[in-house]
Design an enzyme around this catalytic site. Sequence first.
Site: not given
Length: 329
Positions: A1-3, A227
């Site tokens: 995950m992560c943006t 995302r």
Amino acid sequence: MCTSLSLGALDGSKFLARTMDFAFELNGRPTFLPEQYQWISSYDNKTYTADYAVMGTGAKYGNNYMVADGFNEYGLSAAELYFSHAAKYETEPTDGEINLVAEEFILWALGNNKSIEDLKENLKQVHLIESNSGVMGQNQPLHWIFSDATGATYILEPEGNGLTLQEDKVGVMTNTPDYNWHKTNLANYLGAQTTNFGAKTFGDQEVIPLGQNGTFRLPGGFTAVDRFVRTAFIRNATEEPKDAKQAVNTILHMLDSVTIPRGVNLKEDGEASYTQYQTVLDLTNKVMYFVPYGNRTVYSIELTDNLIKNQKEPKEFPVDMNQEFKALN
């Protein structure tokens, strides 16, 4: 995950920002690493020295402070994001060169390069090795986004063809698939728009809008694909901030669109992968802004000349993890 995303303001200030989405509790805090900070590679126990001071989100694991995102005294910044089932590292070290496990790469990159141009040149001597010897106890599939004081933004995705930088013209990075896949996928969302659609007639029946409908094509999930698309659209459509303070506020609003509440996204073992913190890195004014999950207060830490000159040891900056409130009566 992560943006992650990069952005500029009208006053010329440049930023790199990210959400840290993970299930394992990283316990990251704003952390300063001084010039000449020495760290020991988990792979081969060699000692490396950072030429430049670094401010980032860090935690001490074993002998070293590790950072997942941050910037150095010259404005070069980086953030590492998960790249599962895609990262391909070298299986054997190269004698006489720098051999690292993935989670150590930012220590080298920010500690020994002033700019993207420096990084392009110096990458030639660095090799990331497939290894379980890192601080997490198992090989970490990662890719990285870099931005510097000029606003140039590049990504590095180790896919078995060496370490090369690719310009990130979208200004966004998430997770697997790779950047080129995400960039191509944006073509599927050209119908998303900020303005509303008007009434249309089907046969003899006029159908009128029920309300705001311009963004109906935007995906709403928390997958890496959703995302990326959502952040790219919002980044492109949001009014350009006039100065650094307005930029921090604007970026945090952008990150809120992809911030994951605890419990919404569960792994196979039932653990919640959630946004442990948000960071906004001001590469022009050398200020780090940090928002932990448990407290929406925006903490700021400036990389001052005094700190660089006089702080000779790593320094952690404590933050309150419990929500603070400002009473109005």
